[in-house]
Design a protein around this motif. Structure first.
Motif, PDB file in Angstrom:
ATOM      1  N   SER A  41       0.808  -1.225   0.000  1.00 29.07           N
ATOM      2  CA  SER A  41       0.000   0.000   0.000  1.00 29.07           C
ATOM      3  C   SER A  41       0.838   1.271   0.000  1.00 29.07           C
ATOM      4  O   SER A  41       0.367   2.323  -0.405  1.00 29.07           O
ATOM      5  CB  SER A  41      -0.935   0.005   1.215  1.00 29.07           C
ATOM      6  OG  SER A  41      -0.179  -0.004   2.419  1.00 29.07           O
ATOM      7  N   ASP A 106      -3.973  -1.242  11.938  1.00 29.53           N
ATOM      8  CA  ASP A 106      -3.657  -0.270  10.892  1.00 29.53           C
ATOM      9  C   ASP A 106      -3.470  -0.971   9.546  1.00 29.53           C
ATOM     10  O   ASP A 106      -3.943  -0.488   8.509  1.00 29.53           O
ATOM     11  CB  ASP A 106      -2.382   0.495  11.253  1.00 29.53           C
ATOM     12  CG  ASP A 106      -2.563   1.432  12.440  1.00 29.53           C
ATOM     13  OD1 ASP A 106      -3.721   1.787  12.751  1.00 29.53           O
ATOM     14  OD2 ASP A 106      -1.545   1.792  13.059  1.00 29.53           O
ATOM     15  N   GLN A 110      -5.549  -0.763   5.778  1.00 28.43           N
ATOM     16  CA  GLN A 110      -4.892  -0.336   4.545  1.00 28.43           C
ATOM     17  C   GLN A 110      -5.181  -1.262   3.372  1.00 28.43           C
ATOM     18  O   GLN A 110      -5.328  -0.811   2.243  1.00 28.43           O
ATOM     19  CB  GLN A 110      -3.379  -0.198   4.791  1.00 28.43           C
ATOM     20  CG  GLN A 110      -3.076   0.998   5.685  1.00 28.43           C
ATOM     21  CD  GLN A 110      -1.617   1.117   6.073  1.00 28.43           C
ATOM     22  OE1 GLN A 110      -0.804   0.251   5.753  1.00 28.43           O
ATOM     23  NE2 GLN A 110      -1.264   2.190   6.779  1.00 28.43           N
ATOM     24  N   SER A 111      -5.221  -2.566   3.627  1.00 26.96           N
ATOM     25  CA  SER A 111      -5.602  -3.498   2.562  1.00 26.96           C
ATOM     26  C   SER A 111      -5.875  -4.862   3.169  1.00 26.96           C
ATOM     27  O   SER A 111      -5.349  -5.202   4.242  1.00 26.96           O
ATOM     28  CB  SER A 111      -4.514  -3.610   1.499  1.00 26.96           C
ATOM     29  OG  SER A 111      -3.474  -4.480   1.905  1.00 26.96           O
TER      30      SER A 111
END
Length: 484
Positions: A41, A106, A110-111
């Motif tokens: 990412s 986190d 993000q993905s």
């Protein structure tokens, strides 16, 4: 408050629950170069390059170097959560679980790919093998053209009871698919050896060093196979080839430490000292320097120069609080305490152990185990037994009962109370370990059972078990050589 990680994590957990499709990860790669692969990412090309370099190093035994690259990736882009997770390694991840959990959350935001891999890293660090492998199966399904989850899956298979031959079959399929990915071939060599195919392991190890000549861990393991077969000169040649490389694996795969330890096993203490001294001159960081200094110290203990050995350990402690690398760091204070006990300085032992500050139940159990063992080595039986009781009483730590039997047996045998020692040794889980064999041999000699004692001595001498930066192993080797 609603957990902002929930949507991504729920999707990931649903994927984990799905079975791995037959032949997943082995189809023809699609035309799109990134399809089925990990897409990071971060927008920083430099952060991506550091992350991939860290992964290559981590998966070929250079754990400290790998973490260094992961930390660089995170420093370049402090929003790159997956790099943050991996930068903790495994030891720090266990020690700072709240920070780890935040970073995993986190990454999940993000993905899906990065969240899944971050969750795998957390379970791996905590030793949760079923969860670890389930997440890796999901990763291989989500990223069928990414080889690195397959490597981790195969290593996890060595820890969860999977038959080595079964894991090796899986490895062969992945190696055929990704022949240029060094970490897959590396785990293939290891699986070949533990599956019982010694001849195949020789071929695989030689082929690995030929195909991936800059991978130090390959030489470390190839040398170990040769050493195990009694081909000591050949092993020394291979170890030295690995030592000459710039890629430096951690202790356990390190050719320099392996060569020094082989010399100690053969009673060649001066040669071992020379190897560790040469390695010290090329140490990559403070912990590496301290490791080699501790190894040199042990060779002085072996030849009777306790003063020089203690001085070197003190100097090692000034360089670094731990030795052995980031994967399994060993506090130098524990080594100093043990060495002091071995030379009869109980006051110094107490002082070094008093420096330790346990943070978890497991830390406390380890501290009590060191107190028990060191008091036993120093001949302080009552104190040794008292600390085995404290160790065994720690709640939620599964290994303490067996370790308590081990420590009691060794302490009782040192105090010439072999009848009591035998009862404890019989309940220790590591009845075939070097220390157990030596302790049992001593008791048999004490009881006049010479033939049994010498048989146990010979088994102990043949054992490859040694950790050169831990001086008790050298003391045990010296005692075995003196046992007639």
């Amino acid at each position: 408050m609603r957990d902002p990680r929930a949507p991504a994590i729920l999707i990931i957990l649903a994927l984990v629950a799905a079975p791995l499709a037959p032949g997943a990860g082995q189809g023809t790669p699609p035309a799109n170069a990134t399809a089925g692969k990990l897409v990071l990412s971060t927008k920083s090309a430099d952060a991506k390059a550091e992350f991939w370099k860290g992964l290559e190093y981590w998966q070929t035994g250079a754990y400290t170097d790998g973490v260094t690259h992961f930390r660089r990736a995170y420093a370049i882009d402090n929003g790159f959560a997956l790099a943050h997770v991996f930068s903790m390694g495994e030891y720090d991840a266990r020690a700072h679980q709240a920070d780890l959990d935040r970073a995993v959350g986190d990454a999940a935001r993000q993905s899906m790919q990065e969240g899944l891999l971050a969750m795998f890293w957390r379970e791996k660090a905590l030793g949760h093998w079923p969860e670890d492998k389930a997440l890796l199966r999901a990763a291989m399904q989500l990223m069928p053209n990414e080889p690195f989850p397959a490597v981790e899956y195969l290593w996890a298979s060595t820890a969860d009871g999977t038959k080595a031959t079964q894991a090796l079959d899986t490895a062969h399929a992945f190696i055929a698919r990704y022949p240029s990915y060094a970490p897959l071939s590396f785990v293939g060599v290891y699986l070949t050896m533990i599956s019982g195919d010694t001849a195949g392991a020789f071929r695989a190890a030689e082929e690995f060093t030929r195909n991936f000549p800059n991978t130090g861990a390959g030489y470390g393991y190839y040398g170990a196979i040769l050493q195990q077969a009694g081909k000591y000169d050949d092993a020394a040649t291979i170890y030295r080839k690995g030592i000459s490389l710039s890629m430096h694996p951690d202790y356990g795969w390190d050719p320099a430490s392996a060569l020094a330890e082989m010399y100690v096993l053969r009673g060649r203490y001066t040669d071992a000292r020379a190897v560790a001294t040469e390695a010290l001159a090329h140490a990559r960081d403070a912990s590496d320097s301290a490791t080699y200094m501790a190894e040199i110290a042990s060779t002085w203990f072996a030849t009777g120069d306790n003063q020089r050995g203690m001085q070197l350990l003190e100097q090692a402690r000034q360089r670094s609080a731990t030795v052995g690398g980031v994967q399994n760091p060993v506090p130098v204070d524990y080594i100093l305490a043990e060495a002091s006990a071995l030379v009869g300085n109980v006051s110094a032992t107490r002082s070094y152990l008093a420096r330790m500050r346990p943070e978890t139940a497991n830390d406390s159990a380890i501290l009590y185990a060191n107190y028990a063992g060191d008091y036993g080595y120093a001949g302080q039986l009552d104190s040794a037994l008292a600390y085995t009781d404290r160790m065994a009483s720690v709640k939620g730590v599964p290994w303490t009962a067996g370790a308590a039997h081990h420590a009691r047996g060794v302490a009782l045998a040192a105090a010439k109370q072999c009848n009591r020692a035998r009862a404890e040794l019989a309940q220790a889980p590591d009845t075939a370990s070097l220390e157990m064999l030596l302790t049992r041999a001593g008791c048999e000699l004490e009881s006049g059972n010479r033939a049994v004692a010498l048989s146990l001595r010979d088994r102990a001498i043949a054992s490859p078990e040694i950790v050169l930066f831990d001086p008790v192993y050298v003391r045990q080797r010296v005692r075995l050589a003196q046992m007639k």
